[in-house]
Design an enzyme around this catalytic site. Structure first.
Site, mmCIF file in Angstrom:
data_model
loop_
_atom_site.group_PDB
_atom_site.id
_atom_site.type_symbol
_atom_site.label_atom_id
_atom_site.label_comp_id
_atom_site.label_asym_id
_atom_site.label_seq_id
_atom_site.Cartn_x
_atom_site.Cartn_y
_atom_site.Cartn_z
ATOM 1 N N ASP A 1 0.842 -1.200 0.000
ATOM 2 C CA ASP A 1 0.000 0.000 0.000
ATOM 3 C C ASP A 1 0.875 1.246 0.000
ATOM 4 O O ASP A 1 1.975 1.244 -0.545
ATOM 5 C CB ASP A 1 -0.945 -0.028 1.212
ATOM 6 C CG ASP A 1 -2.289 0.605 0.911
ATOM 7 O OD1 ASP A 1 -2.359 1.851 0.869
ATOM 8 O OD2 ASP A 1 -3.269 -0.131 0.722
ATOM 9 N N SER A 40 -10.963 -0.805 -1.125
ATOM 10 C CA SER A 40 -9.693 -0.741 -0.383
ATOM 11 C C SER A 40 -9.891 -1.096 1.078
ATOM 12 O O SER A 40 -8.958 -1.535 1.747
ATOM 13 C CB SER A 40 -9.106 0.672 -0.475
ATOM 14 O OG SER A 40 -8.580 0.920 -1.745
ATOM 15 N N HIS A 64 -3.717 6.234 3.320
ATOM 16 C CA HIS A 64 -4.471 5.048 2.904
ATOM 17 C C HIS A 64 -3.957 3.769 3.554
ATOM 18 O O HIS A 64 -4.725 2.961 4.097
ATOM 19 C CB HIS A 64 -4.400 4.961 1.379
ATOM 20 C CG HIS A 64 -5.266 3.917 0.755
ATOM 21 N ND1 HIS A 64 -4.827 2.641 0.503
ATOM 22 C CD2 HIS A 64 -6.539 3.963 0.306
ATOM 23 C CE1 HIS A 64 -5.792 1.952 -0.077
ATOM 24 N NE2 HIS A 64 -6.849 2.730 -0.213
#
Length: 1294
Positions: free
Chosen positions: A84, A497, A308
């Site tokens: 990620d 996600s 994120h």
């Protein structure tokens, strides 16, 4: 533990309400008091408790029930790799596991964005290192460095900051270091200007030369200060980096003090070994760690390119010992953070990062990765091949790592699943996003709960080649931890996600249970258990896959049915001649049955190293079934360790038109049917509506839309059609309704984005809207209309589609300039259409060839695939010249628009200015990366990676295309007849084509003398790019466009003048005389005066002057030679310059340049002679003045001779008779002259222009010196602090 908030609410409910007395006036008697009583309304019902369990949902997937029943199956003993944007070790819940172990056991930045070139090796002298920034770095006495060698480098903070953090820090730095000082200086400059103007008006108009300069200087200061504010540009802190080995591990220090005080900097060891991390600064709260590669020559600073990754990791595995309600799915699992998002290209993943990430989890001596979560991905044009797909295949099928990935957020249309779930082999678990009723309340604070459903935007299956794409679905939203640099403790994020780490956490729980029970498993057995136990929901099958993951059922299923021969076996399904992963029939009329051959092959985990006995003993008997009456498949299949084939027959007759149908052929182990499906053949068929009204119109009756409702219409697009208009009309709702219209056509070997249209629209009651988008005939169109998932009211919508056609004879038009005219035939194939053709050019392209190329082995653990397979990279260098400020886009056409499907591992280009400062980067998706560049020289470095050097060697002459946006669009002339085009007659206008009519359109080449094109420096072979449209309607013109390329084949020649003797006769060659020879000899000698050493040059100068005493060029050459000699020649320079100045008669020069028009026959020749004299004079005056300024600047202002100052004034005024002070021939003198005279504002203005022309170390030093003299220390400090970033010692690494 009781929540303080909940306790406070309970106290509030039990508290008695007090009266409030309000008094009016002073000294009132008791009778005069006015008392009012205000009473809070009491609640008749107790306030409800906050649904904390819904912030990070775990009930829906059985996580809570599993951990309540089996507390130790909480992920302990499991390692999850997070591919990620990087995970923050300081974020809440990411410090320890449920067993008290370190949560994040490794942090890696695989992208290279955090790399620092530390190949420069130095030793300390008296405890001090000379850093590459120019600072003296003091080595702390506490450091242990047996070798005494230090690797040094420089890193800019902003290059590792995420964009939002960079924006915050930049703003804070500006407020702290700039704004207050700058505002005060602006105010002071304004006051001084007003004082000068007041003094001037009191003394009357006019004033002498110095008074005018005083006013001009004051104005210049105000102007420059305002410009500095508008053009404020902060490259950020430049940190010295020091790497050394302490005998046990590599350590790194980052000098965040920016003063060389290493003791106060960040001092860290390699994270994997010591788990040290620290905030870069107290203000940024940006937590970093370090790794070191290549024997200390590369320092890897590991941070985060966005928030994120931390959010994803928290969903998968956060652990809150004091508040377990906030826990992630597998709180006992450990995390390996691998950053695949590249901060240099807005956190986009790169092939380099993905390859390094996969290499890390394949095999390393430090830990075994059990599960990968990857909440990243893109759409690929094909999935049947690609370098990254090959590596992913190894990760799962050779090394046994379970890979979970997000399906994508590109729904609601079908076939929108991206890669990696759509890799070449169906080995990765793709996850869709689901929202539950509890999530609606806790996360979104909705007024009422709605039934659970997939999020509207969640990508849907199948893949283009028939696989499900979405394996399961999971909750796709959570409020949980984010990095500390955000200055938030938690945040709501949603997307697939978030669904993917939920599933990865569930897989972690499953693996934890199996490990503790000592039950062997493989990625295949775990995946089959998840699929066979998922909860089928009453929602879109393409969004949920097998259903909502149920982790407790999966664990119990694996425990109950462990030990089968198939547990280590993957059944590879290939369908048809294309060997697809499933059956997907879409671009067909669906008029008759089809038979499809299916091949199934068992493959053991790490097949190449499996024992022969395992292959020999494998034998299974399957019973097969399919619940769809339109599919026929054999009832059984016997299989040993080899592939078997069978036929599947699909009959679409009898199925309703306009719909999509899905089923699977399921295969069960005949001896253990209860264990569930062993393999399946997914089948998706689209039965499009073929018969359209009039051949181009379709409409559907009003359909009811509730929250999350999706309606799909499949239409066979008429072969002639080029665009469609869709009309939506809402009814039966008083409130505004939100819809998503998603139209998709699938073109073979092309991404789903190739032919798609996506629009979110809001419709009021009885309101309609019409949307226009391009289509291509022959491909089935899915028209998908979805009601937003959170809509509380229902309504109805009528849908109609109109297809139109203005079809050109060629979809990509190329016009060669030498041909002059290009014909295109346009046909209205469906109905009468109005046309008004337009062609315009928007970009200029030039092709660069590499100036240098080399193939190198990368080596090192991070760039070597296990089994000693090193990766190589090709580095290509290109030179780019930008003649004026422009927006450019580099593009490697051969490798563009492919990443996961590319035959090569990765590509990345870096663009540098002439000082090696990195200006920008880009990867395969060139349209995302454009740079605004100033005039100058640039270098573009491109690298391509692969395991095979022979493939890279074939690319050593790879051309690079640079697209430059035109300052203004250039429209081409368009005609409807050839003769009109030839004679530049009447241009094309609006006209109507009848059905089936064909209209020729003629494009003419643009004039290369056009003012927009003239300055581009076009050369033969370069091209101009634009678009061509035909429709009259503006909306259609924007939607239905075709690429246009104009290729430059020749350049306009200058017209030759004709002589009176007529044409057709050759001019006689002019005979040269001895005088011409002597003149040529003189010019040759003159050219060598400045090139030779001082003594030889002086001798030649004497020889020339002896024979040509009036030759100014020789005098000037001698002056240049003397000036190049340095300070010791200043007196000689001044004397030589005076001699030249005295030899030039300025009166004729001034008279000439004062003449508006010269009508003499030899005017051009005279002008050339006058220009030479003037330039010689200006250079002599400039060099004389500069030498005098250099001398006088060494004296204090009070001791500077007035006579010399007046001489400088005279030189300046003499020069100004001919040119401005900013002229490049004299600006160096004026910069010094203004400094001598105390006009630092004017001096700084000139130096700044020199910097804008070319930013060099010398110019920068002069500018900072000028700013310091004026007291603008904030500007000088800003430039000085960023000097190491403007002038790096080497190119930034890839």
């Amino acid at each position: 533990m009781r929540s303080p908030v909940k306790e406070g609410l309970r106290i509030l409910q039990r508290t008695c309400l007090h009266r409030i007395s309000v008094f009016f006036g002073n000294n009132l008697s008791s009778a005069g008091k006015i008392r009012t009583t205000t009473k809070m309304a009491s609640t008749t019902e107790p306030l409800g408790e906050f649904p904390s369990w819904g912030l990070l949902p775990r009930k829906e997937t059985g996580v809570v029930s599993l951990i309540n029943k089996y507390p130790n199956y909480d992920g302990r003993g499991v390692v999850i790799a997070i591919f990620d944007s990087g995970v923050d070790p300081g974020a809440p819940g990411l410090q320890v596991t449920t067993e008290g172990k370190v949560k994040i056991i490794d942090r890696i930045d695989a992208s290279g964005a955090g790399d620092v070139d530390t190949s420069t090796v130095v030793e300390a002298s008296e405890g001090v290192i000379a850093g590459l920034s120019g600072r003296k770095l003091k080595v702390p006495e506490s450091w242990v460095n047996p070798s005494g060698k230090y690797h040094i480098g420089v890193k800019g903070a902003y290059t590792i900051y995420p964009q939002r953090l960079r924006e915050r820090v930049l703003k804070e730095r500006k407020e702290k270091n700039w704004d207050t000082v700058h505002k005060a200086l602006v105010a002071e400059a304004q006051r001084k200007l007003q004082a000068v103007e007041t003094n001037k008006s009191s003394n009357g108009n006019g004033g002498n030369y110095l008074e005018k300069l005083t006013k001009e200087d004051a104005e210049s200061r105000v102007t420059q200060l305002n410009a500095l504010e508008k053009k404020y540009y902060d490259l950020g802190p430049a940190y010295d980096c020091v790497v050394y080995h302490d005998g046990e591990m590599w350590r790194a220090c980052i000098d965040t003090s920016e003063r060389g005080e290493l003791e106060s900097g960040i001092h860290l060891g390699e994270y994997r070994l010591c788990h040290q991390w620290s905030s870069l600064t107290e203000a940024d709260q940006y937590n970093i760690s370090v790794n070191v590669h290549n024997d200390g020559n590369i320092l890897e600073i590991v941070g985060m390119c966005s928030s994120h990754g931390t959010h994803v990791a928290s969903i998968a595995s956060a652990n809150f010992p004091d508040n377990p309600e906030r826990n992630g799915i597998a709180p006992g699992a450990q995390i390996v953070s691998i950053t695949i998002g590249d901060n240099r290209i807005s956190s986009m993943e790169t092939g380099t990062a993905l390859a390094r990430a996969m290499i890390r989890v394949m095999e390393n001596p430090y830990y075994k990765v059990d599960v990968i979560n990857m909440s990243y991905g893109e759409h690929a044009h094909w999935c049947s091949s690609g370098r990254l797909g090959e590596l992913a295949h190894e990760v799962v099928n050779k090394y046994g790592v379970i890979w979970v990935a997000s399906a994508g957020n590109h729904g609601p249309a079908l076939a929108t699943v991206g890669v990696p779930p759509d890799f070449q082999n169906d080995s990765i678990i793709g996850v869709g996003a689901y929202v539950s009723p509890d999530m609606m309340t806790a996360e979104y604070s909705m007024i009422e709960k709605l039934p659970g459903c997939p999020y509207t935007w969640s990508s849907r299956g199948p893949t283009a080649d028939g696989a499900r794409g979405v394996t399961v679905c999971a909750p796709g939203g959570a409020i949980t931890s984010v990095p500390r640099f955000t200055l938030h403790s938690n945040q709501l994020m949603n997307g697939t996600s978030m669904a993917s780490p939920h599933t990865a956490g569930c897989v972690g729980l499953i693996v934890s249970a199996l490990k503790q029970k000592s039950i062997p498993y493989s990625p295949y057995s775990v995946r089959r258990a998840i699929e066979n136990t998922a909860l089928t929901l009453d929602v879109d099958i393409f969004a949920q896959g097998h259903g909502l993951i149920q982790v407790q059922h999966a664990v119990e299923h694996l425990i109950q049915y462990s030990g089968g021969v198939e547990d280590k076996v993957h059944f590879a399904v290939e369908c048809g001649s294309e060997r697809t992963k499933g059956i997907h029939l879409r671009n067909w009329p669906a008029l008759k049955p089809v038979d499809v051959s299916v091949t199934v092959e068992p493959k053991l985990l790490n097949d190449t190293k499996a024992e022969p006995s395992e292959k020999l003993s494998f034998c299974m008997e399957f019973v097969m079934t399919c619940d769809a009456p339109w599919v026929r498949a054999p009832p059984c299949l016997q299989m040993s360790y080899m592939f078997r084939s069978f036929q599947v027959s699909i009959d679409p007759r009898g199925l309703n038109r306009g719909g999509v149908y899905f089923t699977t052929v399921k295969a069960y182990n005949a001896s253990n049917v209860e264990k569930g499906v062993m393999f399946e053949v997914p089948i998706t068929i689209v039965v499009p509506t073929v018969d359209l009204l009039h051949g181009y119109f379709y409409s559907s009756a009003a359909e009811v839309f509730r929250a999350g409702c999706v309606r799909r219409h499949f239409l066979q697009v008429p072969i002639e059609s080029t665009w469609a208009s869709v009309t939506l009309k809402a009814s039966h709702s008083e409130k505004c309704q939100r819809f998503t219209l998603h139209a998709v056509q699938l073109k073979p070997s092309c991404s789903v984005k190739t032919l798609e249209y996506y629009k979110v629209v809001n419709l009021g009651c009885n309101e309609s809207t019409t949307l226009v988008f391009a289509v291509r005939g022959g491909y089935t169109l899915e028209l998908c209309l979805a009601r937003w998932w959170s809509s509380l009211v229902e309504g109805q919508v009528e849908t109609s589609v109109d297809f139109h056609s203005l079809r050109p004879s060629q979809e990509e038009v190329t016009l060669l300039c030498n041909e002059g005219i290009q014909r295109i035939d346009v046909r209205a194939g469906l109905r009468p259409e109005e046309i008004a053709p337009q062609a315009c050019l928007k970009h200029h392209t030039q092709v660069l060839m590499p100036a240098d190329s080399k193939v190198e082995v990368l080596g090192g653990a991070r760039d070597t695939v296990p089994d000693s397979r090193p990766i190589y990279h090709l580095i290509l260098s290109y030179s780019l010249t930008v003649t004026k400020a422009a927006e450019v886009t580099p593009k490697c056409s051969l490798l563009s628009d492919v990443l996961y499907e590319s035959a090569f591992e990765s590509q990345l280009w870096l663009l540098f200015d002439h000082n090696k400062q990195l200006m920008g980067c880009g990867d395969a998706y060139s349209h995302k990366y454009s740079l605004k560049l100033e005039k100058g020289e640039y270098t573009i470095r491109l690298h391509v990676r692969h395991e095979r050097p022979d493939l890279l060697e074939k690319l050593t002459d790879l051309p690079l295309t640079v697209l430059t946006k035109l300052t203004q669009e250039v429209k081409l002339d368009v005609y409807t007849s050839f003769n009109a085009a030839v004679a530049s007659g009447k241009k094309a206008h609006s006209l109507t084509l009848s059905t089936g009519a064909v209209q020729p359109i003629y494009l003419t080449a643009p004039s290369l003398s056009d003012k927009t094109l003239k300055g581009l420096g076009l050369t033969p072979g370069q091209a101009l790019l634009g678009t061509l449209s035909f429709a009259k309607d503006e909306l259609v013109r924007k939607a239905d466009q075709y690429p246009l390329r104009v290729v430059v084949t020749e350049l306009p020649c200058k017209k030759r003048s004709t002589t009176s003797s007529g044409t057709g006769t050759e001019e006689k060659k002019e005979t040269k005389t001895h005088a011409d020879y002597l003149e040529a000899l003189r010019d040759l000698q003159t050219a060598w005066i400045a090139k030779l050493d001082s003594e030889s040059g002086e001798q030649i100068h004497r020889e020339v002057m002896a024979t040509h005493p009036d030759h100014l060029a020789a005098q000037l050459a001698r002056l240049q030679a003397l000036d190049a000699g340095g300070a010791q020649n200043r007196a000689l320079v001044i004397a030589q310059a005076k001699q030249i100045v005295s030899a030039v008669d300025t009166a004729p020069l001034l008279a000439f340049y004062g003449t508006k028009t010269d009508t003499r026959s030899d005017a051009a020749k005279i002008k050339t002679q006058m220009d030479k004299q003037r330039n010689t004079l200006l250079e002599a005056l400039s060099r004389q003045g500069s030498a005098m300024c250099s001398d006088i600047l060494q004296l204090p202002a009070s001791e500077r001779p007035q006579e010399t100052l007046e001489q400088l004034d005279n030189i300046a005024t003499e020069i100004l008779k001919f040119v401005e002070a900013s002229d490049s021939k004299v600006n160096s003198f004026f910069a010094s002259y203004y400094q001598v005279r105390g006009f630092d504002g004017l001096s700084a203005r000139i130096i700044l222009r020199q910097c804008e022309e070319k930013w060099t170390r010398d110019n920068e030093a002069k500018l900072t010196d000028a700013y310091t003299r004026m007291g603008w220390t904030h500007a000088a400090s800003l430039i000085a602090s960023t000097h190491p970033l403007r002038f790096p010692t080497s190119f930034a690494p890839f």
